[in-house]
Structures are given as C-alpha cells and as structure tokens.
Design a protein around this motif. Structure first.
Motif, PDB file in Angstrom:
ATOM      1  N   THR A  12       0.808  -1.214   0.000  1.00 44.17           N
ATOM      2  CA  THR A  12       0.000   0.000   0.000  1.00 44.17           C
ATOM      3  C   THR A  12       0.843   1.267   0.000  1.00 44.17           C
ATOM      4  O   THR A  12       0.305   2.358   0.125  1.00 44.17           O
ATOM      5  CB  THR A  12      -0.923   0.017   1.224  1.00 44.17           C
ATOM      6  N   GLY A  16       2.661   3.040   7.231  1.00 44.31           N
ATOM      7  CA  GLY A  16       1.532   3.752   7.808  1.00 44.31           C
ATOM      8  C   GLY A  16       0.405   4.023   6.833  1.00 44.31           C
ATOM      9  O   GLY A  16      -0.694   4.370   7.249  1.00 44.31           O
ATOM     10  N   SER A  17       0.639   3.867   5.546  1.00 42.70           N
ATOM     11  CA  SER A  17      -0.431   4.150   4.582  1.00 42.70           C
ATOM     12  C   SER A  17      -1.491   3.052   4.582  1.00 42.70           C
ATOM     13  O   SER A  17      -2.621   3.290   4.154  1.00 42.70           O
ATOM     14  CB  SER A  17       0.143   4.334   3.180  1.00 42.70           C
ATOM     15  N   VAL A  19      -2.894   1.977   7.193  1.00 44.03           N
ATOM     16  CA  VAL A  19      -3.869   2.365   8.213  1.00 44.03           C
ATOM     17  C   VAL A  19      -5.029   3.113   7.564  1.00 44.03           C
ATOM     18  O   VAL A  19      -6.187   2.925   7.925  1.00 44.03           O
ATOM     19  CB  VAL A  19      -3.183   3.223   9.301  1.00 44.03           C
ATOM     20  N   THR A  20      -4.722   3.959   6.587  1.00 41.84           N
ATOM     21  CA  THR A  20      -5.773   4.699   5.882  1.00 41.84           C
ATOM     22  C   THR A  20      -6.725   3.741   5.183  1.00 41.84           C
ATOM     23  O   THR A  20      -7.949   3.912   5.253  1.00 41.84           O
ATOM     24  CB  THR A  20      -5.145   5.663   4.853  1.00 41.84           C
ATOM     25  N   LEU A  21      -6.184   2.729   4.531  1.00 38.55           N
ATOM     26  CA  LEU A  21      -7.037   1.744   3.861  1.00 38.55           C
ATOM     27  C   LEU A  21      -7.872   0.969   4.869  1.00 38.55           C
ATOM     28  O   LEU A  21      -9.030   0.652   4.606  1.00 38.55           O
ATOM     29  CB  LEU A  21      -6.190   0.791   3.029  1.00 38.55           C
ATOM     30  N   LYS A  22      -7.296   0.697   6.043  1.00 35.29           N
ATOM     31  CA  LYS A  22      -8.047  -0.008   7.081  1.00 35.29           C
ATOM     32  C   LYS A  22      -9.214   0.843   7.576  1.00 35.29           C
ATOM     33  O   LYS A  22     -10.317   0.347   7.785  1.00 35.29           O
ATOM     34  CB  LYS A  22      -7.128  -0.365   8.241  1.00 35.29           C
ATOM     35  N   TYR A  23      -8.991   2.150   7.765  1.00 36.44           N
ATOM     36  CA  TYR A  23     -10.069   3.039   8.201  1.00 36.44           C
ATOM     37  C   TYR A  23     -11.179   3.110   7.162  1.00 36.44           C
ATOM     38  O   TYR A  23     -12.364   3.103   7.500  1.00 36.44           O
ATOM     39  CB  TYR A  23      -9.536   4.440   8.482  1.00 36.44           C
ATOM     40  N   ILE A  24     -10.793   3.178   5.900  1.00 35.62           N
ATOM     41  CA  ILE A  24     -11.794   3.223   4.834  1.00 35.62           C
ATOM     42  C   ILE A  24     -12.598   1.929   4.796  1.00 35.62           C
ATOM     43  O   ILE A  24     -13.821   1.950   4.671  1.00 35.62           O
ATOM     44  CB  ILE A  24     -11.120   3.503   3.481  1.00 35.62           C
TER      45      ILE A  24
END
Length: 51
Positions: A12, A16-17, A19-24
């Motif tokens: 990804t 740390g990027s 984490v953004t996909l996990k939140y989405i």
C-alpha cells in the motif's frame, strides 16, 4: 503454510499508509451494517431505536 492462511499481500505504499485503507474499509463495513439493519428492521427504519 502461512501463505494458505494469509492469502495475497498488497503493498500500500510507505509505512503507515495501510492504516488509511483499514479506516476506509471499516467505514464501509459500518455503512453496510447500518444499511442492512435498516433493511431488516420490521418498522422500516432503524433510526427510531430508543436506547
């Protein structure tokens, strides 16, 4: 053996990027759950719950 359990890996980007996909993904799951609750609620609207 672990490849059979984990499946495909997706890069990804930088650290740390992911984490953004996990939140989405979690947001989409929440929206889907709310839509399912409203569709299955007998009165036709889940927003009338009283806590």
């Amino acid at each position: 053996m672990l490849d059979a359990v984990w499946g495909t890996w997706t890069c990804t980007g930088e650290f740390g990027s992911g984490v953004t996909l996990k939140y989405i993904a979690n947001l989409l799951i929440g929206i889907h759950t709310a839509a399912t609750a409203e569709a299955l609620w007998p009165s036709g609207s889940a927003s009338t719950w009283t806590w």
